[in-house]
Write an enzyme that holds these catalytic residues in place. Sequence first.
Site, PDB file in Angstrom:
ATOM      1  N   THR A 123     -23.617 -40.066  53.404  1.00 22.43           N
ATOM      2  CA  THR A 123     -24.328 -38.797  53.349  1.00 22.43           C
ATOM      3  C   THR A 123     -25.015 -38.590  52.008  1.00 22.43           C
ATOM      4  O   THR A 123     -24.527 -39.074  50.978  1.00 22.43           O
ATOM      5  CB  THR A 123     -23.327 -37.643  53.603  1.00 22.43           C
ATOM      6  OG1 THR A 123     -23.939 -36.404  53.266  1.00 22.43           O
ATOM      7  CG2 THR A 123     -22.052 -37.772  52.766  1.00 22.43           C
ATOM      8  N   ASP A 124     -26.090 -37.813  52.032  1.00 18.38           N
ATOM      9  CA  ASP A 124     -26.770 -37.476  50.768  1.00 18.38           C
ATOM     10  C   ASP A 124     -25.884 -36.610  49.875  1.00 18.38           C
ATOM     11  O   ASP A 124     -26.125 -36.489  48.674  1.00 18.38           O
ATOM     12  CB  ASP A 124     -28.126 -36.785  51.027  1.00 18.38           C
ATOM     13  CG  ASP A 124     -28.044 -35.466  51.786  1.00 18.38           C
ATOM     14  OD1 ASP A 124     -26.935 -35.035  52.165  1.00 18.38           O
ATOM     15  OD2 ASP A 124     -29.114 -34.850  52.004  1.00 18.38           O
ATOM     16  N   GLU A 125     -24.827 -36.014  50.457  1.00 23.68           N
ATOM     17  CA  GLU A 125     -23.971 -35.119  49.661  1.00 23.68           C
ATOM     18  C   GLU A 125     -23.213 -35.855  48.569  1.00 23.68           C
ATOM     19  O   GLU A 125     -22.725 -35.224  47.624  1.00 23.68           O
ATOM     20  CB  GLU A 125     -22.974 -34.373  50.562  1.00 23.68           C
ATOM     21  CG  GLU A 125     -23.662 -33.464  51.538  1.00 23.68           C
ATOM     22  CD  GLU A 125     -22.813 -32.285  52.001  1.00 23.68           C
ATOM     23  OE1 GLU A 125     -21.732 -32.047  51.455  1.00 23.68           O
ATOM     24  OE2 GLU A 125     -23.278 -31.600  52.929  1.00 23.68           O
ATOM     25  N   TYR A 147     -15.040 -32.842  50.838  1.00 20.89           N
ATOM     26  CA  TYR A 147     -15.708 -33.690  51.840  1.00 20.89           C
ATOM     27  C   TYR A 147     -16.540 -34.764  51.155  1.00 20.89           C
ATOM     28  O   TYR A 147     -16.369 -35.965  51.407  1.00 20.89           O
ATOM     29  CB  TYR A 147     -16.592 -32.841  52.763  1.00 20.89           C
ATOM     30  CG  TYR A 147     -17.639 -33.649  53.502  1.00 20.89           C
ATOM     31  CD1 TYR A 147     -17.277 -34.568  54.487  1.00 20.89           C
ATOM     32  CD2 TYR A 147     -19.005 -33.517  53.209  1.00 20.89           C
ATOM     33  CE1 TYR A 147     -18.229 -35.338  55.156  1.00 20.89           C
ATOM     34  CE2 TYR A 147     -19.963 -34.274  53.870  1.00 20.89           C
ATOM     35  CZ  TYR A 147     -19.575 -35.186  54.845  1.00 20.89           C
ATOM     36  OH  TYR A 147     -20.518 -35.945  55.495  1.00 20.89           O
ATOM     37  N   LYS A 151     -16.212 -38.873  51.095  1.00 20.18           N
ATOM     38  CA  LYS A 151     -17.255 -39.807  51.549  1.00 20.18           C
ATOM     39  C   LYS A 151     -17.633 -40.758  50.407  1.00 20.18           C
ATOM     40  O   LYS A 151     -17.861 -41.948  50.624  1.00 20.18           O
ATOM     41  CB  LYS A 151     -18.493 -39.043  52.041  1.00 20.18           C
ATOM     42  CG  LYS A 151     -18.307 -38.268  53.328  1.00 20.18           C
ATOM     43  CD  LYS A 151     -18.046 -39.145  54.544  1.00 20.18           C
ATOM     44  CE  LYS A 151     -19.254 -39.940  54.977  1.00 20.18           C
ATOM     45  NZ  LYS A 151     -18.962 -40.676  56.256  1.00 20.18           N
TER      46      LYS A 151
HETATM   47  P1  NAD Z   1     -18.828 -35.068  63.845  1.00 22.97           P
HETATM   48  O1  NAD Z   1     -17.841 -34.246  63.091  1.00 22.97           O
HETATM   49  O2  NAD Z   1     -19.676 -34.439  64.881  1.00 22.97           O
HETATM   50  O3  NAD Z   1     -18.072 -36.294  64.547  1.00 22.97           O
HETATM   51  C1  NAD Z   1     -17.114 -37.065  63.903  1.00 22.97           C
HETATM   52  C2  NAD Z   1     -16.468 -37.974  64.954  1.00 22.97           C
HETATM   53  O4  NAD Z   1     -15.499 -38.810  64.287  1.00 22.97           O
HETATM   54  C3  NAD Z   1     -15.719 -37.203  66.045  1.00 22.97           C
HETATM   55  O5  NAD Z   1     -16.003 -37.748  67.305  1.00 22.97           O
HETATM   56  C4  NAD Z   1     -14.244 -37.403  65.679  1.00 22.97           C
HETATM   57  O6  NAD Z   1     -13.368 -37.340  66.783  1.00 22.97           O
HETATM   58  C5  NAD Z   1     -14.293 -38.786  65.066  1.00 22.97           C
HETATM   59  N1  NAD Z   1     -13.178 -39.030  64.143  1.00 22.97           N
HETATM   60  C6  NAD Z   1     -12.730 -38.228  63.126  1.00 22.97           C
HETATM   61  N2  NAD Z   1     -11.672 -38.788  62.523  1.00 22.97           N
HETATM   62  C7  NAD Z   1     -11.441 -39.987  63.143  1.00 22.97           C
HETATM   63  C8  NAD Z   1     -10.499 -41.014  62.953  1.00 22.97           C
HETATM   64  N3  NAD Z   1      -9.558 -40.940  62.009  1.00 22.97           N
HETATM   65  N4  NAD Z   1     -10.556 -42.115  63.747  1.00 22.97           N
HETATM   66  C9  NAD Z   1     -11.506 -42.194  64.732  1.00 22.97           C
HETATM   67  N5  NAD Z   1     -12.419 -41.214  64.967  1.00 22.97           N
HETATM   68  C10 NAD Z   1     -12.394 -40.134  64.174  1.00 22.97           C
HETATM   69  O7  NAD Z   1     -19.705 -35.793  62.731  1.00 22.97           O
HETATM   70  P2  NAD Z   1     -21.276 -36.055  62.642  1.00 22.97           P
HETATM   71  O8  NAD Z   1     -21.933 -34.831  62.138  1.00 22.97           O
HETATM   72  O9  NAD Z   1     -21.730 -36.702  63.885  1.00 22.97           O
HETATM   73  O10 NAD Z   1     -21.288 -37.115  61.445  1.00 22.97           O
HETATM   74  C11 NAD Z   1     -21.108 -38.512  61.721  1.00 22.97           C
HETATM   75  C12 NAD Z   1     -21.168 -39.272  60.421  1.00 22.97           C
HETATM   76  O11 NAD Z   1     -22.417 -39.037  59.774  1.00 22.97           O
HETATM   77  C13 NAD Z   1     -20.094 -38.862  59.417  1.00 22.97           C
HETATM   78  O12 NAD Z   1     -19.615 -40.010  58.768  1.00 22.97           O
HETATM   79  C14 NAD Z   1     -20.830 -37.952  58.437  1.00 22.97           C
HETATM   80  O13 NAD Z   1     -20.246 -38.008  57.152  1.00 22.97           O
HETATM   81  C15 NAD Z   1     -22.220 -38.562  58.456  1.00 22.97           C
HETATM   82  N6  NAD Z   1     -23.326 -37.648  58.177  1.00 22.97           N
HETATM   83  C16 NAD Z   1     -23.459 -36.485  58.884  1.00 22.97           C
HETATM   84  C17 NAD Z   1     -24.565 -35.659  58.645  1.00 22.97           C
HETATM   85  C18 NAD Z   1     -24.769 -34.360  59.394  1.00 22.97           C
HETATM   86  O14 NAD Z   1     -25.640 -33.577  59.005  1.00 22.97           O
HETATM   87  N7  NAD Z   1     -24.046 -34.081  60.460  1.00 22.97           N
HETATM   88  C19 NAD Z   1     -25.526 -36.029  57.686  1.00 22.97           C
HETATM   89  C20 NAD Z   1     -25.326 -37.217  56.973  1.00 22.97           C
HETATM   90  C21 NAD Z   1     -24.243 -38.027  57.248  1.00 22.97           C
HETATM   91  O1  DAU Z   2     -26.285 -33.279  53.795  1.00 26.21           O
HETATM   92  C1  DAU Z   2     -25.587 -33.984  54.787  1.00 26.21           C
HETATM   93  C2  DAU Z   2     -24.392 -33.172  55.224  1.00 26.21           C
HETATM   94  O2  DAU Z   2     -24.906 -32.079  55.977  1.00 26.21           O
HETATM   95  C3  DAU Z   2     -23.376 -33.954  56.031  1.00 26.21           C
HETATM   96  O3  DAU Z   2     -22.843 -34.976  55.236  1.00 26.21           O
HETATM   97  C4  DAU Z   2     -22.257 -33.031  56.524  1.00 26.21           C
HETATM   98  O4  DAU Z   2     -21.357 -33.729  57.358  1.00 26.21           O
HETATM   99  C5  DAU Z   2     -22.894 -31.899  57.318  1.00 26.21           C
HETATM  100  O5  DAU Z   2     -21.906 -30.984  57.723  1.00 26.21           O
HETATM  101  C6  DAU Z   2     -23.936 -31.192  56.466  1.00 26.21           C
HETATM  102  O6  DAU Z   2     -23.307 -30.490  55.360  1.00 26.21           O
HETATM  103  P1  DAU Z   2     -23.798 -29.030  54.915  1.00 26.21           P
HETATM  104  O7  DAU Z   2     -22.729 -28.369  54.166  1.00 26.21           O
HETATM  105  O8  DAU Z   2     -25.151 -29.095  54.277  1.00 26.21           O
HETATM  106  O9  DAU Z   2     -23.991 -28.397  56.389  1.00 26.21           O
HETATM  107  P2  DAU Z   2     -23.619 -26.969  56.994  1.00 26.21           P
HETATM  108  O10 DAU Z   2     -24.244 -26.910  58.338  1.00 26.21           O
HETATM  109  O11 DAU Z   2     -22.171 -26.673  56.873  1.00 26.21           O
HETATM  110  O12 DAU Z   2     -24.402 -25.994  56.016  1.00 26.21           O
HETATM  111  C7  DAU Z   2     -25.813 -26.102  55.836  1.00 26.21           C
HETATM  112  C8  DAU Z   2     -26.232 -25.012  54.868  1.00 26.21           C
HETATM  113  O13 DAU Z   2     -26.046 -23.745  55.506  1.00 26.21           O
HETATM  114  C9  DAU Z   2     -25.413 -24.972  53.598  1.00 26.21           C
HETATM  115  O14 DAU Z   2     -26.241 -24.620  52.491  1.00 26.21           O
HETATM  116  C10 DAU Z   2     -24.397 -23.845  53.848  1.00 26.21           C
HETATM  117  C11 DAU Z   2     -25.161 -22.903  54.757  1.00 26.21           C
HETATM  118  N1  DAU Z   2     -24.335 -22.145  55.724  1.00 26.21           N
HETATM  119  C12 DAU Z   2     -23.504 -22.852  56.535  1.00 26.21           C
HETATM  120  C13 DAU Z   2     -22.674 -22.203  57.435  1.00 26.21           C
HETATM  121  C14 DAU Z   2     -21.726 -22.984  58.325  1.00 26.21           C
HETATM  122  C15 DAU Z   2     -24.421 -20.764  55.801  1.00 26.21           C
HETATM  123  O15 DAU Z   2     -25.206 -20.125  55.081  1.00 26.21           O
HETATM  124  N2  DAU Z   2     -23.613 -20.119  56.696  1.00 26.21           N
HETATM  125  C16 DAU Z   2     -22.719 -20.776  57.498  1.00 26.21           C
HETATM  126  O16 DAU Z   2     -21.984 -20.116  58.273  1.00 26.21           O
END
Ligand code: NAD
Ligand code: DAU
Length: 335
Positions: A123-125, A147, A151
Site C-alpha cells: 500500500t501507498d500508506e 496498519y 504492512k
Molecule cells: P479486504 O479487507 O477487503 O480483504 C482482505 C481479505 O484477506 C479478506 O478476504 C480476509 O478474509 C482475508 N484475510 C485476512 N487475514 C487473513 C489470514 N490471516 N489468512 C488468510 N486470509 C486472510 O482487503 P482489500 O481492501 O481487498 O485489500 C487487499 C490487499 O490490498 C491488502 O493487502 C491491502 O493492504 C492492500 N491494499 C488495499 C487498498 C485499498 O484501498 N483497499 C489499497 C492499497 C493496498
Molecule cells: O491508501 C491505501 C489504503 O487505503 C489501503 O492500504 C487501506 O487498506 C485502505 O483501507 C485505505 O486506507 P484509508 O485509511 O485511506 O481508507 P479509509 O476508507 O478508511 O479512509 C479514507 C479517508 O476517509 C481517510 O482520510 C479517512 C476518511 N474517513 C474514513 C472513514 C471510514 C472519514 O472521513 N470518515 C470515515 O468514517
Amino acid sequence: MRLLVCGGAGFIGSDFVRRMLAKHADWEIVCFDKLTYAGNLDNLLPVAEDPRYSFVHGDICDRAAVESAAGGVDAIVNFAAETHVDRSIAEPEAFLHTDILGTHTLLEVVRAHGISRMVQVSTDEVYGSIDSGSFTETDTIKPSSPYSASKAGGDLQVLAYHITYGTPVVITRGSNTYGPYQYPEKLIPLFVTNALEGEKVPLYGDGMNVRDWLHADDHADGIEFALLNGEPGQVYNVGGGNERTNREITSIILDELGLGEDTIKWVADRPGHDRRYSLDCSKMAAAGWTPKVDFENGLRETIRWYRDNPEWWKKIKHGTGEFAEWRKRWYEERS
Ligand code: NAD
Ligand code: DAU
C-alpha cells in the site's frame, strides 16, 4: 498458469480473481482465505461454478495449510491482510499477525518449494504522509498507523528475503481503491450505504485529507502486470492519479444520490491521520502500464452499484451484528 491467490475473498482480491479468470482462459486460481469479517464468498459467486476456480479455507499464518494449498502452483499473489486503519488503531494485534507473520509464512513456502513468483500486494500508506510532491519507490518508508507499520513490516520481510535468499518476489504499492464489493467500513461504501439508508456520513476532522483514488479493476490489472513483467526484488507504485479531498468525494456521493450537505456529520479526527498520499507512478508507466478508468465515471458507477445491490451490503451491515458492534464502538466516541 496456476495461481494461489491469498485473501481472494476480500474486496480487491475477489476483483482480481473474477477479472483474471475472465481475461485468461488458461489460468487456474486457488483462492486461499481465512474468511475474517472482511472475507465474503458472495464476492466470488460469479466464478463459483468455474472449473478453473477452487476455494481453500485457511490462514496464511498456518504454514501446513498454505503448503497444502500451494501444491503445483506457479505463483502466489498475496492480498491477505487486516486492512482497516481505524480497526488497527482500536485493536492492532491481528494486523501484526497477518500482515507481518502471514507474509513471512508465505515467503518461507515460496523459498522451500521453489515457487517461481510471488507478488506482495502492499500500500501507498507505508510511505506515510506527504505535503507536496509524490513518493517514488526508493523513498524511505515512514508508516503512521499500526496498519501501515504492519504492512511495512511485511514489505521489509519481502525485500530481505529477496536479498538473502534470492526469493523471486515483487511488491506493488497501490493507492486508495474503490469499486463494487468493498466492505462498507471504508469511506466510499460507508458513505454511500449510510446515505442510502437515510443516515449521516461521518467526515473526520476538516475533511481536507487527500487520497489518490484507483478503481479496483485498474488495481487488479496493475498487479497482473507486476506478476507477469515485474523484476524480482523490485517495488512498483500503482496509483490512480486521482487526488481528491474527502470533502470532494463526499460531494460527488451526495450529488449522485440527490442529497444535500446537511447529510454530513463532522466528527472527531482519526488519531495520526495522514494528511495526503501521493504516488509517483513513472516506473510502472515506463514499464508499459497505466490505469484506464475515468475517475468521475468510475465513482458514479460504483455509487450506482451499491444503490442497485442492497442485498450484498445489507447482509453485512445488518446481518451478524459484527458491523453494528464496530460502528457503535468507533463512531460513538467520535460524535
Ligand atoms: P479486504 O479487507 O477487503 O480483504 C482482505 C481479505 O484477506 C479478506 O478476504 C480476509 O478474509 C482475508 N484475510 C485476512 N487475514 C487473513 C489470514 N490471516 N489468512 C488468510 N486470509 C486472510 O482487503 P482489500 O481492501 O481487498 O485489500 C487487499 C490487499 O490490498 C491488502 O493487502 C491491502 O493492504 C492492500 N491494499 C488495499 C487498498 C485499498 O484501498 N483497499 C489499497 C492499497 C493496498
Ligand atoms: O491508501 C491505501 C489504503 O487505503 C489501503 O492500504 C487501506 O487498506 C485502505 O483501507 C485505505 O486506507 P484509508 O485509511 O485511506 O481508507 P479509509 O476508507 O478508511 O479512509 C479514507 C479517508 O476517509 C481517510 O482520510 C479517512 C476518511 N474517513 C474514513 C472513514 C471510514 C472519514 O472521513 N470518515 C470515515 O468514517
